[in-house]
Write a protein that holds these residues in place. Sequence first.
Motif, PDB file in Angstrom:
ATOM      1  N   VAL A 286     -91.764 -64.168 -41.802  1.00 56.94           N
ATOM      2  CA  VAL A 286     -92.010 -65.590 -41.991  1.00 56.94           C
ATOM      3  C   VAL A 286     -91.070 -66.477 -40.959  1.00 56.94           C
ATOM      4  CG1 VAL A 286     -90.288 -65.564 -43.690  1.00 56.94           C
ATOM      5  CG2 VAL A 286     -91.999 -67.158 -43.888  1.00 56.94           C
ATOM      6  N   ASP A 287     -91.721 -67.547 -40.353  1.00 60.93           N
ATOM      7  CA  ASP A 287     -90.985 -68.385 -39.603  1.00 60.93           C
ATOM      8  C   ASP A 287     -90.804 -67.759 -38.174  1.00 60.93           C
ATOM      9  OD1 ASP A 287     -90.804 -70.530 -41.078  1.00 60.93           O
ATOM     10  OD2 ASP A 287     -88.852 -70.324 -41.899  1.00 60.93           O
ATOM     11  N   HIS A 288     -91.377 -66.620 -37.795  1.00 60.76           N
ATOM     12  CA  HIS A 288     -91.329 -66.116 -36.556  1.00 60.76           C
ATOM     13  C   HIS A 288     -92.083 -66.816 -35.378  1.00 60.76           C
ATOM     14  CE1 HIS A 288     -88.162 -62.546 -37.055  1.00 60.76           C
ATOM     15  NE2 HIS A 288     -87.959 -63.904 -37.451  1.00 60.76           N
ATOM     16  N   GLY A 289     -93.281 -67.436 -36.068  1.00 64.58           N
ATOM     17  CA  GLY A 289     -94.161 -68.288 -35.293  1.00 64.58           C
ATOM     18  C   GLY A 289     -95.655 -68.101 -35.363  1.00 64.58           C
ATOM     19  N   LYS A 290     -96.050 -67.269 -36.356  1.00 66.08           N
ATOM     20  CA  LYS A 290     -97.592 -66.612 -36.297  1.00 66.08           C
ATOM     21  C   LYS A 290     -98.384 -68.041 -36.555  1.00 66.08           C
ATOM     22  CE  LYS A 290     -96.554 -64.719 -40.482  1.00 66.08           C
ATOM     23  NZ  LYS A 290     -95.203 -64.850 -40.471  1.00 66.08           N
ATOM     24  N   THR A 291     -98.025 -69.028 -37.375  1.00 63.31           N
ATOM     25  CA  THR A 291     -99.134 -70.073 -37.462  1.00 63.31           C
ATOM     26  C   THR A 291     -99.084 -70.848 -36.202  1.00 63.31           C
ATOM     27  OG1 THR A 291     -98.580 -70.081 -39.487  1.00 63.31           O
ATOM     28  CG2 THR A 291     -99.551 -71.920 -38.888  1.00 63.31           C
ATOM     29  N   THR A 292     -97.718 -70.999 -35.602  1.00 63.61           N
ATOM     30  CA  THR A 292     -97.915 -71.873 -34.295  1.00 63.61           C
ATOM     31  C   THR A 292     -98.595 -71.133 -33.138  1.00 63.61           C
ATOM     32  OG1 THR A 292     -95.625 -72.457 -35.044  1.00 63.61           O
ATOM     33  CG2 THR A 292     -96.016 -72.857 -32.718  1.00 63.61           C
ATOM     34  N   LEU A 293     -98.288 -69.646 -33.090  1.00 67.13           N
ATOM     35  CA  LEU A 293     -99.183 -69.151 -32.159  1.00 67.13           C
ATOM     36  C   LEU A 293    -100.785 -69.118 -32.281  1.00 67.13           C
ATOM     37  CD1 LEU A 293     -99.103 -66.953 -29.475  1.00 67.13           C
ATOM     38  CD2 LEU A 293     -98.730 -65.270 -31.355  1.00 67.13           C
TER      39      LEU A 293
ATOM     40  N   VAL B 147     -92.747 -61.266 -28.133  1.00 65.46           N
ATOM     41  CA  VAL B 147     -91.416 -61.708 -28.353  1.00 65.46           C
ATOM     42  C   VAL B 147     -91.606 -63.420 -28.342  1.00 65.46           C
ATOM     43  CG1 VAL B 147     -89.294 -61.236 -27.813  1.00 65.46           C
ATOM     44  CG2 VAL B 147     -90.923 -59.475 -27.437  1.00 65.46           C
ATOM     45  N   ASN B 148     -91.329 -64.001 -29.491  1.00 66.53           N
ATOM     46  CA  ASN B 148     -91.579 -65.509 -29.340  1.00 66.53           C
ATOM     47  C   ASN B 148     -90.263 -66.240 -29.314  1.00 66.53           C
ATOM     48  OD1 ASN B 148     -93.183 -67.682 -29.829  1.00 66.53           O
ATOM     49  ND2 ASN B 148     -92.876 -67.758 -32.136  1.00 66.53           N
ATOM     50  N   LYS B 149     -90.435 -67.293 -29.147  1.00 65.98           N
ATOM     51  CA  LYS B 149     -89.386 -68.547 -29.192  1.00 65.98           C
ATOM     52  C   LYS B 149     -88.475 -68.216 -27.938  1.00 65.98           C
ATOM     53  CE  LYS B 149     -89.625 -69.128 -34.053  1.00 65.98           C
ATOM     54  NZ  LYS B 149     -88.887 -69.565 -35.297  1.00 65.98           N
ATOM     55  N   MET B 150     -89.165 -67.834 -26.844  1.00 64.68           N
ATOM     56  CA  MET B 150     -88.274 -67.526 -25.529  1.00 64.68           C
ATOM     57  C   MET B 150     -87.641 -68.592 -25.048  1.00 64.68           C
ATOM     58  SD  MET B 150     -88.119 -64.388 -24.908  1.00 64.68           S
ATOM     59  CE  MET B 150     -87.662 -64.192 -23.165  1.00 64.68           C
ATOM     60  N   ASP B 151     -88.162 -69.876 -25.420  1.00 68.10           N
ATOM     61  CA  ASP B 151     -87.634 -71.401 -24.878  1.00 68.10           C
ATOM     62  C   ASP B 151     -86.129 -71.416 -25.521  1.00 68.10           C
ATOM     63  OD1 ASP B 151     -88.282 -73.510 -27.248  1.00 68.10           O
ATOM     64  OD2 ASP B 151     -89.616 -71.534 -27.145  1.00 68.10           O
ATOM     65  N   LYS B 152     -85.890 -70.878 -26.611  1.00 69.79           N
ATOM     66  CA  LYS B 152     -84.764 -71.247 -27.485  1.00 69.79           C
ATOM     67  C   LYS B 152     -83.355 -70.416 -26.614  1.00 69.79           C
ATOM     68  CE  LYS B 152     -85.460 -71.801 -32.123  1.00 69.79           C
ATOM     69  NZ  LYS B 152     -85.110 -71.788 -33.535  1.00 69.79           N
TER      70      LYS B 152
ATOM     71  N   LEU C 204     -92.844 -64.946 -24.846  1.00 68.98           N
ATOM     72  CA  LEU C 204     -93.679 -66.099 -24.770  1.00 68.98           C
ATOM     73  C   LEU C 204     -93.030 -67.116 -25.744  1.00 68.98           C
ATOM     74  CD1 LEU C 204     -95.305 -66.380 -27.530  1.00 68.98           C
ATOM     75  CD2 LEU C 204     -96.741 -64.605 -26.439  1.00 68.98           C
ATOM     76  N   SER C 205     -93.530 -68.490 -25.478  1.00 67.85           N
ATOM     77  CA  SER C 205     -93.160 -69.301 -26.371  1.00 67.85           C
ATOM     78  C   SER C 205     -94.277 -69.708 -27.037  1.00 67.85           C
ATOM     79  CB  SER C 205     -92.454 -70.766 -25.720  1.00 67.85           C
ATOM     80  OG  SER C 205     -92.417 -71.682 -26.398  1.00 67.85           O
ATOM     81  N   ALA C 206     -94.515 -69.784 -28.154  1.00 65.47           N
ATOM     82  CA  ALA C 206     -95.821 -70.388 -29.034  1.00 65.47           C
ATOM     83  C   ALA C 206     -95.792 -71.920 -28.926  1.00 65.47           C
ATOM     84  CB  ALA C 206     -95.974 -70.079 -30.557  1.00 65.47           C
ATOM     85  N   LEU C 207     -94.445 -72.468 -29.092  1.00 63.06           N
ATOM     86  CA  LEU C 207     -94.351 -73.777 -28.991  1.00 63.06           C
ATOM     87  C   LEU C 207     -94.931 -74.679 -27.665  1.00 63.06           C
ATOM     88  CD1 LEU C 207     -93.621 -75.755 -31.411  1.00 63.06           C
ATOM     89  CD2 LEU C 207     -91.227 -75.728 -30.187  1.00 63.06           C
TER      90      LEU C 207
HETATM   91  P1  GDP Z   1     -94.871 -68.492 -39.533  1.00 65.02           P
HETATM   92  O1  GDP Z   1     -94.354 -68.566 -40.855  1.00 65.02           O
HETATM   93  O2  GDP Z   1     -94.659 -67.022 -38.915  1.00 65.02           O
HETATM   94  O3  GDP Z   1     -96.091 -68.702 -39.534  1.00 65.02           O
HETATM   95  O4  GDP Z   1     -93.955 -69.625 -38.480  1.00 65.02           O
HETATM   96  P2  GDP Z   1     -94.404 -70.877 -37.948  1.00 65.02           P
HETATM   97  O5  GDP Z   1     -95.577 -70.892 -36.994  1.00 65.02           O
HETATM   98  O6  GDP Z   1     -94.519 -71.722 -39.069  1.00 65.02           O
HETATM   99  O7  GDP Z   1     -93.082 -71.361 -37.361  1.00 65.02           O
HETATM  100  C1  GDP Z   1     -91.789 -71.476 -37.938  1.00 65.02           C
HETATM  101  C2  GDP Z   1     -90.999 -72.597 -37.023  1.00 65.02           C
HETATM  102  O8  GDP Z   1     -90.793 -71.946 -35.932  1.00 65.02           O
HETATM  103  C3  GDP Z   1     -91.807 -73.912 -36.704  1.00 65.02           C
HETATM  104  O9  GDP Z   1     -90.839 -74.735 -37.032  1.00 65.02           O
HETATM  105  C4  GDP Z   1     -92.301 -73.679 -35.562  1.00 65.02           C
HETATM  106  O10 GDP Z   1     -92.150 -75.168 -34.983  1.00 65.02           O
HETATM  107  C5  GDP Z   1     -91.125 -72.798 -34.798  1.00 65.02           C
HETATM  108  N1  GDP Z   1     -91.584 -72.160 -33.563  1.00 65.02           N
HETATM  109  C6  GDP Z   1     -92.601 -71.565 -33.559  1.00 65.02           C
HETATM  110  N2  GDP Z   1     -92.877 -70.858 -32.472  1.00 65.02           N
HETATM  111  C7  GDP Z   1     -91.632 -71.519 -31.673  1.00 65.02           C
HETATM  112  C8  GDP Z   1     -91.491 -71.331 -30.134  1.00 65.02           C
HETATM  113  O11 GDP Z   1     -91.977 -70.419 -29.395  1.00 65.02           O
HETATM  114  N3  GDP Z   1     -90.286 -71.599 -30.014  1.00 65.02           N
HETATM  115  C9  GDP Z   1     -89.584 -72.716 -30.923  1.00 65.02           C
HETATM  116  N4  GDP Z   1     -88.467 -73.300 -30.319  1.00 65.02           N
HETATM  117  N5  GDP Z   1     -89.998 -72.916 -31.889  1.00 65.02           N
HETATM  118  C10 GDP Z   1     -91.139 -72.186 -32.436  1.00 65.02           C
END
Ligand code: GDP
Length: 478
Positions: free
Chosen positions: A88-95, A185-190, A221-224
């Motif tokens: 959870v919160d690792h970025g599935k939905t965003t991706l 490997v997500n959130k590489m921008d962080k 990658l960076s889903a964002l």
């Molecule tokens: P899920 O629970 O796996 O579906 O995660 P979400 O897609 O809802 O993402 C959780 C949080 O992480 C959100 O606030 C997103 O904006 C943030 N997030 C997702 N991908 C990235 C990314 O690549 N970079 C950054 N900085 N934040 C991200």
Amino acid sequence: ESLTVAELAKKLHREPSEVIKKLFMLGVMATINQDLEKEAIELIATDYGVEVEEEILVDNTDLDTYFTEDDEGSVEERPSVVTIMGHVDHGKTTLLDSIRNTKVTEGEAGGITQHIGAYQVTVDGKKITFLDTPGHAAFTTMRARGAQVTDIAIIVVAADDGVMPQTVEAINHAKAAEVPIIIAVNKMDKEAANPDRVMQELTEYELVPEAWGGDTIFVPLSALSGDGIDDLLEMIVLVSEVEELKANPNRNAIGTVIEAQLDKGRGSVATLLVQNGTLRVGDPIVVGNTFGRVRAMVNDLGRRVKDAGPSTPVEITGLNDVPQAGDRFAVLDDEKTARAVGESRAQQALQAQRSEKSRVSLDNLFEQMKQGEMKELNLVLKADVQGSVEALAASLQKIEVEGVNVKIIHTGAGAINESDISLAAASNAIVIGFNVRPDVNAKRAAEAEDVEIRLHRIIYNVIEEIESAMKGMLDPEF
Ligand code: GDP
């Protein structure tokens, strides 16, 4: 073809005793397991306002039988079906969202994306289908129901967080399903991103990057921001090619329900993933335990389509009832067969459900005895005075029909109470009240737990009723 009273009652969704009563009034004397003449069946059916149709013989109610293999010559390449999983919160939905936003509309100008539970994108001229329900709950539910729809699992791991409990769960689900895994490997921008740590942690689960001598694909990658998403898509295409995914577009469609619900205006609405063959508007179809004819089809861009080939998700209307996610579907040659298969599947499901929690009752007692499910008949006895209880218990205990005897599991003086009911429910027993009645709570509990209560005032009647029921000769109640 003939039917017994019990079978006829089941078809009419009536109690056997009611049918016996009706027969009696129509001048036909019958017991529950008696075969009925065609005339008697017609008489009853007409009386209930039901038309007697010659039953269509349905052998293939098992939808598995429609999921047949195609020979080499008839198959073509098909798009891969991809599921995104991870903590959870690792970025599935965003991706999922950014893949859709960057790719779906390319070359499909004007298309309004619509959430139908899955979508397709085109990469290097090849299509990829994404299941739009992130998380392994959906994945596992479908698998538990025997549906294997995913070809490739993408496991998202946040580079700043590393491997977490649900990451491990996702890995195990993908491994159990034996589908290839790609690690995003997500959130590489962080700033805190540490992809090496993610790789290190994953080696524990036999997911080793190529650079370290393994064969697992890792895509940073960076889903964002969208960076690296193209790489991911290319890797998916690569893995799809290795998997040699094929299907035969020239056959009746088969596949799986991705999601379904009841829509106020449109009725039953279901998103189907066509796994083989081509689905067409007008096709007679069996879906799970329901059936229908494909009335309208809408794709993931919200456009009406007339057909849908392998690996294509489409939302359809025209089903009689709402199926469940993970249910399979098959297109049949004609509507009559589809209806027959669907109806008989619904019946089977209902029966399975009933027998799961089927409590003994005087009506089904004989049936249960015949099927060898019943070794003894459990009874809870309540009476107004202790003397009656004892007399009754002594007589009942003597009853024995075809190796099945009566077992008194509880006796007592006084009204039937809630505890009598819960005991009966737990031991699959019938409750007998002699000169006593159930109190309010007991009544409610008996209804909720489906426990049968029989009330009597004459000892002889109690004994006769139990005996007849065990012989399958229960008199109709008047
Ligand atoms: P899920 O629970 O796996 O579906 O995660 P979400 O897609 O809802 O993402 C959780 C949080 O992480 C959100 O606030 C997103 O904006 C943030 N997030 C997702 N991908 C990235 C990314 O690549 N970079 C950054 N900085 N934040 C991200």
